[in-house]
Design a protein around this motif. Sequence first.
Motif, PDB file in Angstrom:
ATOM      1  N   UNK A 122       0.806  -1.236   0.000  1.00  0.00           N
ATOM      2  CA  UNK A 122       0.000   0.000   0.000  1.00  0.00           C
ATOM      3  C   UNK A 122       0.836   1.282   0.000  1.00  0.00           C
ATOM      4  N   UNK A 123       2.117   1.201  -0.384  1.00  0.00           N
ATOM      5  CA  UNK A 123       2.900   2.448  -0.380  1.00  0.00           C
ATOM      6  C   UNK A 123       2.543   3.335  -1.585  1.00  0.00           C
ATOM      7  N   UNK A 124       2.055   2.705  -2.683  1.00  0.00           N
ATOM      8  CA  UNK A 124       1.645   3.512  -3.838  1.00  0.00           C
ATOM      9  C   UNK A 124       0.146   3.830  -3.719  1.00  0.00           C
ATOM     10  N   UNK A 125      -0.245   5.019  -4.175  1.00  0.00           N
ATOM     11  CA  UNK A 125      -1.663   5.421  -4.117  1.00  0.00           C
ATOM     12  C   UNK A 125      -2.129   5.754  -5.526  1.00  0.00           C
ATOM     13  N   UNK A 126      -3.367   5.372  -5.827  1.00  0.00           N
ATOM     14  CA  UNK A 126      -3.918   5.644  -7.154  1.00  0.00           C
ATOM     15  C   UNK A 126      -5.109   6.589  -7.027  1.00  0.00           C
ATOM     16  N   UNK A 127      -5.062   7.689  -7.774  1.00  0.00           N
ATOM     17  CA  UNK A 127      -6.130   8.691  -7.730  1.00  0.00           C
ATOM     18  C   UNK A 127      -6.767   8.792  -9.111  1.00  0.00           C
ATOM     19  N   UNK A 128      -8.059   8.479  -9.199  1.00  0.00           N
ATOM     20  CA  UNK A 128      -8.726   8.388 -10.499  1.00  0.00           C
ATOM     21  C   UNK A 128      -9.810   9.461 -10.639  1.00  0.00           C
ATOM     22  N   UNK A 129      -9.829  10.113 -11.797  1.00  0.00           N
ATOM     23  CA  UNK A 129     -10.885  11.093 -12.069  1.00  0.00           C
ATOM     24  C   UNK A 129     -11.583  10.725 -13.373  1.00  0.00           C
ATOM     25  N   UNK A 130     -12.915  10.759 -13.341  1.00  0.00           N
ATOM     26  CA  UNK A 130     -13.700  10.490 -14.547  1.00  0.00           C
ATOM     27  C   UNK A 130     -14.976  11.303 -14.433  1.00  0.00           C
ATOM     28  N   UNK A 131     -15.232  12.106 -15.464  1.00  0.00           N
ATOM     29  CA  UNK A 131     -16.334  13.070 -15.393  1.00  0.00           C
ATOM     30  C   UNK A 131     -17.628  12.540 -16.006  1.00  0.00           C
ATOM     31  N   UNK A 132     -17.541  11.582 -16.914  1.00  0.00           N
ATOM     32  CA  UNK A 132     -18.754  11.106 -17.607  1.00  0.00           C
ATOM     33  C   UNK A 132     -19.681  10.424 -16.593  1.00  0.00           C
ATOM     34  N   UNK A 133     -20.979  10.801 -16.573  1.00  0.00           N
ATOM     35  CA  UNK A 133     -21.870  10.224 -15.549  1.00  0.00           C
ATOM     36  C   UNK A 133     -21.933   8.695 -15.601  1.00  0.00           C
ATOM     37  N   UNK A 134     -22.029   8.128 -16.792  1.00  0.00           N
ATOM     38  CA  UNK A 134     -22.156   6.659 -16.896  1.00  0.00           C
ATOM     39  C   UNK A 134     -20.816   5.987 -16.637  1.00  0.00           C
ATOM     40  N   UNK A 135     -19.753   6.517 -17.250  1.00  0.00           N
ATOM     41  CA  UNK A 135     -18.447   5.870 -17.082  1.00  0.00           C
ATOM     42  C   UNK A 135     -17.920   6.007 -15.655  1.00  0.00           C
ATOM     43  N   UNK A 136     -18.256   7.110 -14.989  1.00  0.00           N
ATOM     44  CA  UNK A 136     -17.776   7.231 -13.602  1.00  0.00           C
ATOM     45  C   UNK A 136     -18.481   6.200 -12.721  1.00  0.00           C
TER      46      UNK A 136
END
Length: 302
Positions: A122-136
């Motif tokens: 768990x030393x690496x962290x993943x931050x995800x952004x997605x704006x599309x209502x269905x895909x998010x």
Amino acid sequence: MFSYRHAFHAGNHADVIKHLTVIATLQHLQQKEGGITIVDTHAGAGLYRLDGDYSETGGEAKDGIFKLLSQLDAASAKKDAKPIPEALQAYLDMIASFNPNGQAKFYPGSPFILHAMLRKDARDKLRLFELHPTDSKALASNVAQLDAGRSIMIAREDGFESLKKLLPPPPSATGSKRAMVLMDPSYEIKSDYGKVAANIQDCLKRFATGTYLVWYPIIARPEAHDLPKRLRTLSNQSQKPWLNLTLSIGRNTDGSSAGLSASGMFVVNAPFTLKDKLREAMEVVGPALARGSGHSWAVEHS
Ligand code: SAM
């Protein structure tokens, strides 16, 4: 806005070079101990069925991962078969890990590829952004199945804006601050080109040592033509090593040029080993994905 759905394009030639580059870059960064904040500003849905309605409609994996796999299969049957280059093997292993039955039915998007590469402590962290209502929503429910705990954060936010809050990244347990950012917009709207360049400029101010990867289409549009030049200028002005990988699969077999036939990956603060690794891989990938006249590939660097 929001007519783009990555499911129509999953596993195409652009995904092949994008994910090949992402994996080779992160593998290099993970040779050092310190944890890495990994940001995917335009994440998509995370995982795609290659036999689903969307991919059948677009059929783009036929000129991408399907073609690559069948060409490699044919080449491996020859007596003078050459070994698969390291970076390409890492990419193929990643795709295979999502298809344990042998047939390529699933294609991992960048969030699933990056998640698979997070180090287990768990030393690496993943931050995800997605704006599309269905895909998010699809992304959230796909990621929920990964049982990833607090290593992953997902937000339905504008990735260009939210990235700013994450840089500089928090120090890792070893005290070092490290970040890798994938910026992979759909370029549905013209302003995306300018936003990418402005964001990279801002990123370099906020955190000059981060590794920034930008995918871009190579199409007949002035903004698209200018983007790699602007990224190169920004990198040179900040005295950061850069790399630019491009692939054109050439015209359709009927001579037409419909659909995307070329794209590039630009890396700011490119690891020094990346050029040789990608060149070796592209010596196989380039010819394997060549479709018609005008096909070419190149790996340029500072
Ligand atoms: N990175 C993904 C991969 O490699 O699997 C593919 C991403 S796709 C090319 C681009 C995505 O960005 C689309 O799903 C689109 O809905 C999303 N998007 C568009 N504008 C956005 C924005 N400003 N912030 C976050 N996501 C956005």
